[in-house]
Design a protein around this motif. Sequence first.
Motif, PDB file in Angstrom:
ATOM      1  N   GLY A   1       4.939  -1.935  -0.188  1.00 31.03           N
ATOM      2  CA  GLY A   1       6.205  -1.562  -0.318  1.00 31.03           C
ATOM      3  C   GLY A   1       6.775  -0.058  -0.511  1.00 31.03           C
ATOM      4  O   GLY A   1       7.859   0.169  -0.449  1.00 31.03           O
ATOM      5  N   THR A   2       5.903   0.923  -0.548  1.00 29.52           N
ATOM      6  CA  THR A   2       6.248   2.139  -0.867  1.00 29.52           C
ATOM      7  C   THR A   2       7.061   2.867   0.375  1.00 29.52           C
ATOM      8  O   THR A   2       7.804   3.532   0.332  1.00 29.52           O
ATOM      9  CB  THR A   2       4.944   2.847  -1.043  1.00 29.52           C
ATOM     10  OG1 THR A   2       4.370   2.405  -2.383  1.00 29.52           O
ATOM     11  CG2 THR A   2       5.314   4.579  -1.045  1.00 29.52           C
ATOM     12  N   ALA A   3       6.457   2.255   1.713  1.00 30.86           N
ATOM     13  CA  ALA A   3       7.169   2.652   3.048  1.00 30.86           C
ATOM     14  C   ALA A   3       7.600   1.494   3.500  1.00 30.86           C
ATOM     15  O   ALA A   3       6.954   0.419   3.664  1.00 30.86           O
ATOM     16  CB  ALA A   3       6.092   3.569   3.901  1.00 30.86           C
ATOM     17  N   GLU A   4       8.593   1.623   4.311  1.00 34.55           N
ATOM     18  CA  GLU A   4       9.319   0.468   5.117  1.00 34.55           C
ATOM     19  C   GLU A   4       8.716  -0.143   6.293  1.00 34.55           C
ATOM     20  O   GLU A   4       8.405  -1.034   6.730  1.00 34.55           O
ATOM     21  CB  GLU A   4      10.882   0.647   5.403  1.00 34.55           C
ATOM     22  CG  GLU A   4      11.842   0.839   4.035  1.00 34.55           C
ATOM     23  CD  GLU A   4      12.973   0.977   4.664  1.00 34.55           C
ATOM     24  OE1 GLU A   4      13.251   0.748   5.671  1.00 34.55           O
ATOM     25  OE2 GLU A   4      13.823   0.994   3.506  1.00 34.55           O
ATOM     26  N   ASP A   5       7.959   0.957   7.035  1.00 37.60           N
ATOM     27  CA  ASP A   5       7.091   0.856   8.194  1.00 37.60           C
ATOM     28  C   ASP A   5       6.038   1.869   8.556  1.00 37.60           C
ATOM     29  O   ASP A   5       6.129   2.805   7.525  1.00 37.60           O
ATOM     30  CB  ASP A   5       8.206   0.659   9.549  1.00 37.60           C
ATOM     31  CG  ASP A   5       9.024   2.035   9.653  1.00 37.60           C
ATOM     32  OD1 ASP A   5       8.718   3.046   9.268  1.00 37.60           O
ATOM     33  OD2 ASP A   5      10.302   1.959  10.118  1.00 37.60           O
ATOM     34  N   LEU A   6       5.462   1.919   9.550  1.00 39.93           N
ATOM     35  CA  LEU A   6       4.380   2.599   9.751  1.00 39.93           C
ATOM     36  C   LEU A   6       4.949   4.411   9.917  1.00 39.93           C
ATOM     37  O   LEU A   6       4.254   5.153   9.714  1.00 39.93           O
ATOM     38  CB  LEU A   6       3.456   2.308  10.803  1.00 39.93           C
ATOM     39  CG  LEU A   6       2.414   1.210  10.579  1.00 39.93           C
ATOM     40  CD1 LEU A   6       1.825   0.541  11.844  1.00 39.93           C
ATOM     41  CD2 LEU A   6       1.450   1.393   9.451  1.00 39.93           C
TER      42      LEU A   6
END
Length: 761
Positions: A311-316
């Motif tokens: 969950g640190t980043a929403e997407d790649l």
Amino acid sequence: MGRAEERRARQRGGRRGAPKGRSSGAAGRTGIRRFFTWKKLIGTFLGLCLLGMGAFIVLYMVIDIPEGNADAERQGNVYKYSDGSLMARKGYNREIVDLARVPKDVQRTFVAAENKTFYQDSGVDIRGTARGVLNTLSGKGAQGGSTITQQYVKNYYLTQDRTISRKLKEMVISLKLDREKSKDYILAGYINTSFYGRGAYGIQAAAQAYYRVDAEDLTVEQGAYLAALLQAPNQYDWAIASDTGKRLAKERWNYVLDNMVEQKWLDRSARQGMEFPVPKEPRPAPGMEGQTGYVVEAANNALKRQLVEQGTAEDLNQAEALVDAGGWTVTLTIDKKKQTELEKAVRTRLTSKLDPEKREVDADVQAGAVSVDPKTGGVVAMYGGVDYVKHYTNNATRDDYQPASTFKPLILAAAVDQDAETQDGVPITANTLYDGTSERPVMDGDREVGFAPPNEDDVDYGDITVQEAMNKSVNSVFAQMGIDVGMNEVVKVAGELGMETEGMEAVPAQTLGSMGASPLEMAGVYATLDNHGRKVTPALVKSVEHKDRTVEFPDPIGEQVISREAADTVTSVLTGVVDDGTARASVRENPLRNGQQVAGKTGTSDNNKSAWFTGFTPELVTSVGLFGEDDKEPHPQVPMYRAGGVDHRVNGGGFPAEIWAAYTFGVMDEVTEFDLDTKQGAAVKPTASPSDSQSPSQTPSEEPTSEEPTTEAPPETSSAPPTSEPPSQTPTSEPPPVTSSPPPTFGIPEDPGDPEDDEEQ
């Protein structure tokens, strides 16, 4: 009582006597309506507006344009071997260029893409900002609407955090910046700080990454593509985009150019003649030569996936930006000694034998390999290709080639794990007899399923045990076994063992390994077998450090996915492939083996487009794949016949098995034995022919020979020289005699136990 008092009394009485539900004046306003009148609502709204304006004025007075923050001065990443020694440093890929060096038309492509009113606005889009605040409050995330000025402020002065306070700061700083700086200054900052994908920050790095030119040499068409990229760098990168991604990238490119025509920055007739400028294939940054680039790329991919997972980043896309921003210290599971030995094994056993000037096909041979510790799940060595700067695709992780017969052990694993039986009701074990006739129709009860695969060289083996069928990779046996077990069950077990089965059809042809797989994937599957059925998910990243973030990776060792007996039985059977089958000449007779117990399986795909050997000892699992890939774009899959000077085809028992043996025996610290729990003992002995009285529908009551099972390696595994002679014991249906010509010095053992070609018909 006076008349006035009487009148007032009558009026009061009249009100009390009025019909219910009818009221007049203030006395009729009761409950909540007493507090919410139109005047009060309008007054409250105006008051809030004044309060908001006052607050904004205060913010405007107290917030100054800050210095560029740490994110604007990003550092590179550090990559270490498992022992902590330095493997590589990857710096920040950005070069600031003056706006004057960027053609005016190219500058305008960014304005047309992101902010058509850029040259007229005050630096802020009020409606877009309000929408962004509402989206943040409602949990929907950011949704466009920012001006170029706001995006530059976010990139250079602030952070990527999606909070109300950051959005308000962004708006204030943008207003001040627009008053204090020129539009050219802001546009230059924007195009020099934005992220374009492929690790490129800024227009100069992007121009080189996508078109191999400097920013000053970009065309309008190319500039429009780079401007389009900013919306979704990962999704729109032509080299890795899906069909949908490519379609969206083209639509965005057309949108940019059409806006330029609308703004009268581009002549309509010139626009109509423009063609989409397909970018060049990715080229790695300097310093990533050799195998380092492959390993670093794979580690970065693993880190990005984990950032999204936790969950640190929403997407790649966002994860890629975080990784490329720098500041990461990544300790890998790669063992420096084993990595060196794997590279050496490929060089000495394969690439040194390839001569494209002498044989054109030699230019089409690609090698990939992954080595895994089955007890920890760590990837201890990886070979991705001849050189990361020469061949960008990582052959160790690519999954577009068929694993062929290396899939057959998974069918047996499903059979033993599920206590499956033949259609005559005989339990499927290593000793069960099957009909090994080539092109025998596969049966489901009394019904033919429409699949009748040939064996290599169309050899008829007659009645043959499962053990010997695995040794000789008999297609007809495992095609029938797949139906006996149930193809849905086979696919299910394959997924549990670690194969990617999404979209895999449960059809008989899959028994020949007609799906795609990578060496990394197959190494994980066989590591799970080696680990007695407990799931092993190969992991390349050991630990990660960052001053601002914490990343935790899951344990590579998971739960029990098949029974220990099933896993150990397959391992036991696979020792026969080495000792009495298709890998005999390359592995069994290797003088460096020194009695080491080995299990493994060869594989050669349809039309010789891939060749595999995946094998293991109790301590190490390694999958080696060779792939026929045309060295000219667009790099289609091609056959490898006679590559490296072999007489005919490149089989799994040739180059792949020799690479495996040179590497594995070269890094062995000690000789080890398998600790197996099977109904047949600690290991299945070399194959013997079933007696004539046995039927393929019956399970022999005893082992096919009178010898006792043993955990010792066969006595012929000493330093005896390699031989191409067939096993002393043969199946009841004799294969054609071997040729009298001597075996090649390097390549394919010429014995009847290498039935690996043309498996997918």
